[in-house]
Scaffold this active site. Sequence first.
Site, short mmCIF file in Angstrom:
data_model
loop_
_atom_site.label_atom_id
_atom_site.label_comp_id
_atom_site.label_asym_id
_atom_site.label_seq_id
_atom_site.Cartn_x
_atom_site.Cartn_y
_atom_site.Cartn_z
N HIS A 149 0.85 -1.20 0.00
CA HIS A 149 0.00 0.00 0.00
C HIS A 149 0.88 1.26 0.00
O HIS A 149 2.00 1.26 0.55
CB HIS A 149 -0.91 0.00 1.23
CG HIS A 149 -1.93 1.10 1.19
ND1 HIS A 149 -1.65 2.37 1.65
CD2 HIS A 149 -3.19 1.14 0.70
CE1 HIS A 149 -2.71 3.14 1.45
NE2 HIS A 149 -3.66 2.42 0.86
N GLU B 270 -4.27 2.02 -7.32
CA GLU B 270 -4.57 3.11 -6.39
C GLU B 270 -3.65 4.29 -6.68
O GLU B 270 -2.50 4.33 -6.17
CB GLU B 270 -4.34 2.65 -4.94
CG GLU B 270 -5.25 1.53 -4.50
CD GLU B 270 -5.51 1.60 -3.00
OE1 GLU B 270 -6.68 1.70 -2.64
OE2 GLU B 270 -4.57 1.58 -2.21
C1 PEP Z 1 -6.79 3.22 0.36
O1 PEP Z 1 -5.91 4.04 0.66
O2 PEP Z 1 -6.52 2.03 0.12
C2 PEP Z 1 -8.17 3.68 0.32
C3 PEP Z 1 -9.02 2.89 -0.28
O3 PEP Z 1 -8.44 4.85 0.98
P1 PEP Z 1 -9.55 5.98 0.76
O4 PEP Z 1 -10.70 5.37 0.00
O5 PEP Z 1 -9.93 6.39 2.12
O6 PEP Z 1 -8.90 7.04 -0.05
#
Ligand code: PEP
Length: 254
Positions: free
Chosen positions: A96, A168
């Site tokens: 992550h 992400e």
């Molecule tokens: C993450 O950082 O994996 C995540 C899903 O966070 P958020 O949706 O709170 O940005």
Amino acid sequence: MRKPLVGINMKNYINTRKETAEWLESTIPLLENFSNVDTFIFPSMGTLETTATILANRSFGFGPQNMAPERSGPLTGEFSVESIIDLKANYVEIGHAERKNIFHEEQNQIAKKIKLALDAKVTPVVCIGEQIQATNRLDLKAALQPQINALFREIALSEWQNVVLAYEPEWAIGKAVSADTTYIENAHQTLRDIIREIGGNDSLVRIIYGGSVSKENAAEIVRQKNVDGLFVGRFGHKPQNFADIVAIVSQMKG
Ligand code: PEP
């Protein structure tokens, strides 16, 4: 062909066994009608055993938010794959952005974790994403390709289908809104192109989007052809919100 998937990363938000149990007990019944979607939770690490007890023999998957790069040994403060096996957890979150940026986790360690998880038959949810928003597809590919190359050097192409990629973009994490949906689709398509170019069968690899996913933007995101599901954070802390997101994915992708 690819079963849709929705997961939630609790980070260090819901940290007591009581609160985690309450979240699970409230959420489980809300997910009953969505068996066409795989679901998983990465609870706060101190609540894993409680999670394992509640989710034993259920289809709601779970696992830790991180894992040691070696099976066992002098790795103070880490979480061993042997504990994952012992808890009968079926997923592990790997690489992550917060692990990389706050705890300086490096690509070679992440690569080892992926291999270790696959060898243990635990599904690695591998986070991939650029730090800064790209201005075009070439830049996006230039940011993502080295990550894939570094992380999957040791992974046989036949193993790719057992990996979940969580795309992400770091700049979209923790924000009020997600990345733009055209951008998201381009990134997923780019990841599929990269997998194909190195000889993998991208049609077997599940790629989910994470970064400020909410019940408001979930439908627009999963409408994109190459997006197989969602990785939820803050906006899933209310059980009903998480269930609504799963329902949306179930209707649109199931
Ligand atoms: C993450 O950082 O994996 C995540 C899903 O966070 P958020 O949706 O709170 O940005």
